[in-house]
Design an enzyme around this catalytic site. Structure first.
Site, PDB file in Angstrom:
ATOM      1  N   TYR A  58      -2.315  -0.699  10.395  1.00 18.32           N
ATOM      2  CA  TYR A  58      -2.417  -1.262   9.102  1.00 18.32           C
ATOM      3  C   TYR A  58      -1.049  -0.572   8.358  1.00 18.32           C
ATOM      4  O   TYR A  58      -0.292  -1.403   7.574  1.00 18.32           O
ATOM      5  CB  TYR A  58      -3.463  -0.534   8.233  1.00 18.32           C
ATOM      6  CG  TYR A  58      -3.618  -0.643   6.750  1.00 18.32           C
ATOM      7  CD1 TYR A  58      -3.992  -1.870   6.498  1.00 18.32           C
ATOM      8  CD2 TYR A  58      -3.394   0.221   5.800  1.00 18.32           C
ATOM      9  CE1 TYR A  58      -4.079  -2.036   4.952  1.00 18.32           C
ATOM     10  CE2 TYR A  58      -3.391   0.051   4.400  1.00 18.32           C
ATOM     11  CZ  TYR A  58      -3.562  -1.183   4.007  1.00 18.32           C
ATOM     12  OH  TYR A  58      -3.814  -1.569   3.005  1.00 18.32           O
TER      13      TYR A  58
ATOM     14  N   SER B 201       0.851  -1.006  -0.021  1.00 17.45           N
ATOM     15  CA  SER B 201      -0.150  -0.023   0.132  1.00 17.45           C
ATOM     16  C   SER B 201       0.854   1.227   0.047  1.00 17.45           C
ATOM     17  O   SER B 201       2.223   1.308   0.334  1.00 17.45           O
ATOM     18  CB  SER B 201      -0.824   0.040   1.083  1.00 17.45           C
ATOM     19  OG  SER B 201      -1.461   1.265   1.422  1.00 17.45           O
TER      20      SER B 201
HETATM   21  P1  NAP Z   1     -11.121  -6.186  -0.725  1.00 10.56           P
HETATM   22  O1  NAP Z   1     -12.097  -5.835  -2.139  1.00 10.56           O
HETATM   23  O2  NAP Z   1     -11.674  -6.027   0.806  1.00 10.56           O
HETATM   24  O3  NAP Z   1     -10.469  -7.529  -1.057  1.00 10.56           O
HETATM   25  C1  NAP Z   1      -9.756  -8.298  -0.089  1.00 10.56           C
HETATM   26  C2  NAP Z   1      -9.750  -9.534  -0.474  1.00 10.56           C
HETATM   27  O4  NAP Z   1      -8.797 -10.233   0.700  1.00 10.56           O
HETATM   28  C3  NAP Z   1     -10.945 -10.232  -0.237  1.00 10.56           C
HETATM   29  O5  NAP Z   1     -11.150 -11.138  -1.248  1.00 10.56           O
HETATM   30  C4  NAP Z   1     -11.079 -11.001   1.064  1.00 10.56           C
HETATM   31  O6  NAP Z   1     -11.720 -12.305   1.136  1.00 10.56           O
HETATM   32  C5  NAP Z   1      -9.572 -11.455   1.038  1.00 10.56           C
HETATM   33  N1  NAP Z   1      -9.141 -11.665   2.412  1.00 10.56           N
HETATM   34  C6  NAP Z   1      -9.283 -10.776   3.594  1.00 10.56           C
HETATM   35  N2  NAP Z   1      -8.732 -11.361   4.722  1.00 10.56           N
HETATM   36  C7  NAP Z   1      -8.416 -12.876   4.212  1.00 10.56           C
HETATM   37  C8  NAP Z   1      -7.935 -13.848   4.956  1.00 10.56           C
HETATM   38  N3  NAP Z   1      -7.454 -14.004   6.223  1.00 10.56           N
HETATM   39  N4  NAP Z   1      -7.445 -14.819   4.292  1.00 10.56           N
HETATM   40  C9  NAP Z   1      -7.814 -14.901   2.858  1.00 10.56           C
HETATM   41  N5  NAP Z   1      -8.370 -13.920   2.232  1.00 10.56           N
HETATM   42  C10 NAP Z   1      -8.553 -12.692   2.822  1.00 10.56           C
HETATM   43  O7  NAP Z   1      -9.843  -5.014  -0.712  1.00 10.56           O
HETATM   44  P2  NAP Z   1      -8.821  -4.826  -1.668  1.00 10.56           P
HETATM   45  O8  NAP Z   1      -8.583  -3.306  -1.859  1.00 10.56           O
HETATM   46  O9  NAP Z   1      -9.274  -5.323  -3.146  1.00 10.56           O
HETATM   47  O10 NAP Z   1      -7.559  -5.452  -1.019  1.00 10.56           O
HETATM   48  C11 NAP Z   1      -6.574  -6.284  -1.564  1.00 10.56           C
HETATM   49  C12 NAP Z   1      -5.366  -5.711  -1.091  1.00 10.56           C
HETATM   50  O11 NAP Z   1      -5.221  -4.462  -1.326  1.00 10.56           O
HETATM   51  C13 NAP Z   1      -5.042  -5.888   0.478  1.00 10.56           C
HETATM   52  O12 NAP Z   1      -3.754  -6.170   0.854  1.00 10.56           O
HETATM   53  C14 NAP Z   1      -5.156  -4.259   0.773  1.00 10.56           C
HETATM   54  O13 NAP Z   1      -4.667  -4.002   1.888  1.00 10.56           O
HETATM   55  C15 NAP Z   1      -4.667  -3.605  -0.338  1.00 10.56           C
HETATM   56  N6  NAP Z   1      -4.725  -2.124  -0.530  1.00 10.56           N
HETATM   57  C16 NAP Z   1      -6.021  -1.696  -0.834  1.00 10.56           C
HETATM   58  C17 NAP Z   1      -6.025  -0.409  -1.104  1.00 10.56           C
HETATM   59  C18 NAP Z   1      -7.374   0.326  -1.593  1.00 10.56           C
HETATM   60  O14 NAP Z   1      -7.661   1.440  -1.576  1.00 10.56           O
HETATM   61  N7  NAP Z   1      -8.371  -0.699  -2.060  1.00 10.56           N
HETATM   62  C19 NAP Z   1      -4.823   0.543  -1.448  1.00 10.56           C
HETATM   63  C20 NAP Z   1      -3.777  -0.159  -0.796  1.00 10.56           C
HETATM   64  C21 NAP Z   1      -3.646  -1.291  -0.649  1.00 10.56           C
HETATM   65  P3  NAP Z   1     -13.268 -12.331   1.556  1.00 10.56           P
HETATM   66  O15 NAP Z   1     -14.148 -11.724   0.470  1.00 10.56           O
HETATM   67  O16 NAP Z   1     -13.662 -13.611   1.951  1.00 10.56           O
HETATM   68  O17 NAP Z   1     -13.332 -11.312   2.849  1.00 10.56           O
END
Ligand code: NAP
Length: 283
Positions: A153, A140
């Protein structure tokens, strides 16, 4: 298109993981995607039923470290060698440090750091012996810049950045690349259903933190970043013969990281004399 590759992506039920899996399959690659329940498993495979032999779902909670560390042999035997591992699964904990307990910290690190490391530990020996592979860790911009209310975080993403960069140096000689991909704010479920928010309890922090919490809630779904474009960027990344150790995604991330680099450089200069004062006399 470049040669078809096999991806292993954690967390393909929504957000970046889902967008990347869809784009990779659309581009002709094969994707083993992890989800956390049977419904999500069936949904993932049936969504790609038109492209047979490209989408394979596996159930994995990355905090089941034993399962995570042992995922590769089964995947290797039943699907084939994985070329690209994407440690994407993760979530954001939001809370003022003083209001956030140790359990929240442990859980944040279990998923964002230990889970990603456990999965990576499974793949590294295979990629090293194969002399081929690319590990992408979704960190991130919060793995380099910070803001009030997301200490745990940021801590988890700083940790993953450090592990990622070090691992890249260890694996370079074996033609295995490691890239920390650091997105800015994107339209995923991150700030919505996935975010864990510690309850407020100390009025002293109201003025600082209430506007941050409110703004993050209100902006969820309207962030500047488009996950489908992030997915295309990641496909470009895996096509590169010389992938970087770090890749930012989004102009917000670029602006904030540049701002911090400038501040850091200025601060290093301001304190340079004191920094240098600790060297031994005989160096
Ligand atoms: P998201 O739509 O909430 O997706 C998160 C994914 O991670 C979902 O598939 C969720 O599965 C899975 N997950 C969560 N906890 C888990 C666990 N214990 N074991 C296996 N799977 C798990 O959010 P996202 O933004 O795409 O997040 C993906 C990554 O991007 C994360 O690492 C996040 O920190 C990073 N990120 C996001 C942003 C942003 O602005 N969106 C910015 C920087 C970094 P479930 O459906 O089962 O919950």
């Amino acid at each position: 298109m470049s040669a078809a590759k096999t991806f292993f992506i954690t967390g393909v039920s929504s957000g970046f993981g889902r967008a990347l899996a869809d784009a990779a399959i659309e581009a002709g690659h094969r994707v083993v995607g992890t989800v956390r329940n049977g419904d999500a498993c069936r949904e993932f495979e049936s969504r790609h039923a038109q492209q047979p032999g490209r989408a394979f779902a596996r159930i994995l909670d990355v905090t089941d470290f034993a399962a995570a560390e042992n995922i590769v042999p089964e995947v290797d035997a039943s699907i084939g060698a994985v070329d690209v591992l994407v440690n994407n699964a993760g979530y954001g904990h939001e809370g003022i440090f003083e209001e956030s307990d140790m359990d929240a910290l442990r859980r944040q690190f279990d998923v964002n750091v230990f889970g990603a490391v456990a999965v990576t530990r499974s793949f590294v020996p295979f990629m090293r012996r194969r002399r081929r592979g690319h590990i992408i860790n979704i960190t991130s911009m919060g793995g380099f810049i910070t803001m009030p209310g997301i200490a745990y975080y940021c801590g988890s993403k700083f940790a993953l950045e450090g592990i990622s960069e070090t691992l890249g140096k260890e694996l370079k000689a074996f033609n295995v690349f490691v890239t920390a991909v650091a997105p800015g704010s994107f339209r995923t479920d991150w700030a919505g259903r996935s975010m864990v928010r510690s309850p407020r309890s100390i009025a002293d922090y109201d003025a600082l933190f209430d506007p941050i919490r409110t703004t993050r809630r209100e902006r969820s779904g309207r962030q500047p970043g488009d996950p489908r474009k992030a997915a295309q960027a990641m496909l470009t990344l895996v096509d590169s013969p010389t992938p970087p150790a770090h890749l930012l995604l989004g102009s917000d991330a670029l602006g904030l990281v540049r701002e911090k680099l400038d501040e850091l450089t200025a601060e290093l200069s301001r304190w340079e004399a004191l920094t240098r004062s600790t060297d031994a006399d005989d160096i």
